[in-house]
Enzyme design. Structure first.
Site, PDB file in Angstrom:
ATOM      1  N   GLU A 156       1.290  -1.088  -0.200  1.00 37.77           N
ATOM      2  CA  GLU A 156       0.320  -0.121  -0.170  1.00 37.77           C
ATOM      3  C   GLU A 156       1.177   1.343   0.392  1.00 37.77           C
ATOM      4  OE1 GLU A 156      -2.018  -2.856   3.053  1.00 37.77           O
ATOM      5  OE2 GLU A 156       0.001  -2.790   1.969  1.00 37.77           O
TER       6      GLU A 156
ATOM      7  N   CYS B  36      -0.065   0.596   8.157  1.00 37.17           N
ATOM      8  CA  CYS B  36      -0.991   1.480   6.543  1.00 37.17           C
ATOM      9  C   CYS B  36      -2.012   1.779   6.527  1.00 37.17           C
ATOM     10  CB  CYS B  36      -0.585  -0.667   5.720  1.00 37.17           C
ATOM     11  SG  CYS B  36       0.699  -0.100   5.119  1.00 37.17           S
TER      12      CYS B  36
ATOM     13  N   GLY C   6      15.382 -38.104   0.061  1.00 37.04           N
ATOM     14  CA  GLY C   6      14.832 -38.755  -0.513  1.00 37.04           C
ATOM     15  C   GLY C   6      13.742 -39.138  -0.326  1.00 37.04           C
TER      16      GLY C   6
ATOM     17  N   GLY D 239       7.958 -40.571   2.685  1.00 31.39           N
ATOM     18  CA  GLY D 239       7.388 -41.625   3.270  1.00 31.39           C
ATOM     19  C   GLY D 239       7.009 -40.754   4.630  1.00 31.39           C
TER      20      GLY D 239
END
Length: 380
Positions: free
Chosen positions: A62, A94, A305, A310
């Site tokens: 903004e 803001c 990996g 898993g």
């Protein structure tokens, strides 16, 4: 009901989509802040200001748009993807700047779930500014899904990433894996590193490949964390993740792991996190994610990996899967992309929704996101 139109008959959602596209430009540096984009129209419904939050600690979207617009913002309309902040953090609120600029109308996509920063809409309305909310909310939430997950669940958004053959292998039976996918896919995978706050692998990957786990594209100026799941502290002190920038490496290990190995790694300068283990002796992923979330890691890229992927699947502690699929068949006893315990019945399978498919050279990038009962990730 037809959406309200501003700017030569252009409806609000189109202006908001422009703001969402701007917000995405901050994906390499805004974290742990959200992605935010802003567009300002003047009284003649012409674009006079645009901005996005590029870097944590830097000016908000903004403010950039208001600065660009200057006096032309007076009486105009501000489109912003997230509720303007109403608190003083690294930058002033803001809402103060919006009020001071004399903006007449503010259109907001998503309300801020962070109680510290929220309240901006109420403040603007108190000041007599016309505020519309919920415009393109689903699209804005999807673009900000990683940050929203962190705010609402206090753990990082978890992306599982793998490069694999068409039959789901990430290595041959002998362990050869470089390279299954092509250079274009590998470049896109490096982009994902720059989009996430942390990269995680298992100690098996460290021992087999000795990866650096670095960012090499120069897209992000913010630091990132390298995480290794290593219940037995088998990571060598001369591994790349220890020798280079050890302060950026976190090794999660089992409580009570070998004290001599602990001492050597501690002296090498890495960060060490002791956690409980599961029935298979694996470090508890939930404990690691809790630690990361408390330390403002909003997104985590898991590079495997097979056993590590898993583990995240077994624990159901992931949000998205990104697979780079090469038109190659390996077969035999090649290593599968996802290991772990798996399931016995299909009714127990984790359901996902395909959200993106792209071509990179000869390979395909396939992205699937978990379905959630609560639409935190914009997938319902």
């Amino acid at each position: 009901m037809q959406p309200e139109s501003h700017g030569g008959g252009v409806p609000d959602p189109q202006w908001m989509n422009q703001a969402i596209e701007l917000a995405a430009r901050g994906r390499f540096g805004a974290s742990p802040n959200p992605l935010v984009g802003a567009v300002i129209l003047n009284t003649s419904n012409e674009v006079v200001g645009e901005g996005f939050h590029a870097n944590f600690g830097g000016p908000h979207a903004e403010i950039i748009a208001l600065t660009q617009a200057g006096e032309k913002a007076q009486g105009g309309t501000l489109f912003v993807t997230l509720e303007p902040c109403n608190h003083h953090g690294k930058t002033p609120p803001c809402v103060d700047a919006i009020i001071a600029a004399g903006v007449k109308r503010v259109v907001v996509a998503t309300m801020d779930p962070n109680q510290i920063a929220s309240g901006g809409v109420d403040r603007l309305r108190t000041e007599g500014i016309d505020v519309v909310t919920g415009i393109s909310d689903d699209s804005a939430r999807l673009a900000n899904r990683r940050w929203l997950s962190w705010v609402e669940h206090r753990r990082p958004w978890v992306t599982l990433k793998a490069g694999m053959s068409l039959d789901g292998r990430i290595a041959t039976g002998s362990g050869e894996s470089q390279w299954i996918t092509g250079s274009e896919s590998r470049h896109r995978a490096l982009e994902l590193r720059e989009e996430h706050d942390a990269i995680l692998v298992g100690v098996g990957t460290v021992l087999a490949d000795d990866p650096r786990l670095t960012r090499r594209l120069g897209l992000s100026s913010s630091p990132h964390l390298r995480v290794v799941l290593d219940s037995g502290l088998r990571t060598p002190v001369d591994a790349e993740v220890v020798r280079s920038a050890p302060e950026s490496t976190l090794i999660a290990h089992a409580l009570g792991a070998d004290p001599e190995r602990y001492r050597k790694l501690e002296e090498a300068g890495v960060n060490l996190l002791g956690v409980d283990v599961d029935a298979e002796g694996r470090t508890l992923i939930a404990a690691v994610l809790d630690h990361l979330g408390r330390n403002e890691i909003t997104s985590l890229l898991v590079e495997g990996g097979s056993a590590v992927h898993g583990g995240f699947l077994d624990a159901e502690l992931f949000d998205e899967v990104v697979l780079f699929v090469a038109p190659m068949m390996i077969g035999g006893d090649g290593l599968s992309a996802i290991g772990g315990r798996g399931i016995e019945q299909l009714t127990s399978a984790v359901r996902l929704k395909f959200s993106h498919v792209a071509r990179h050279g000869d390979d395909l990038e396939v992205v699937a996101t978990r379905l959630e009962q609560k639409d935190v990730h914009g997938t319902d």
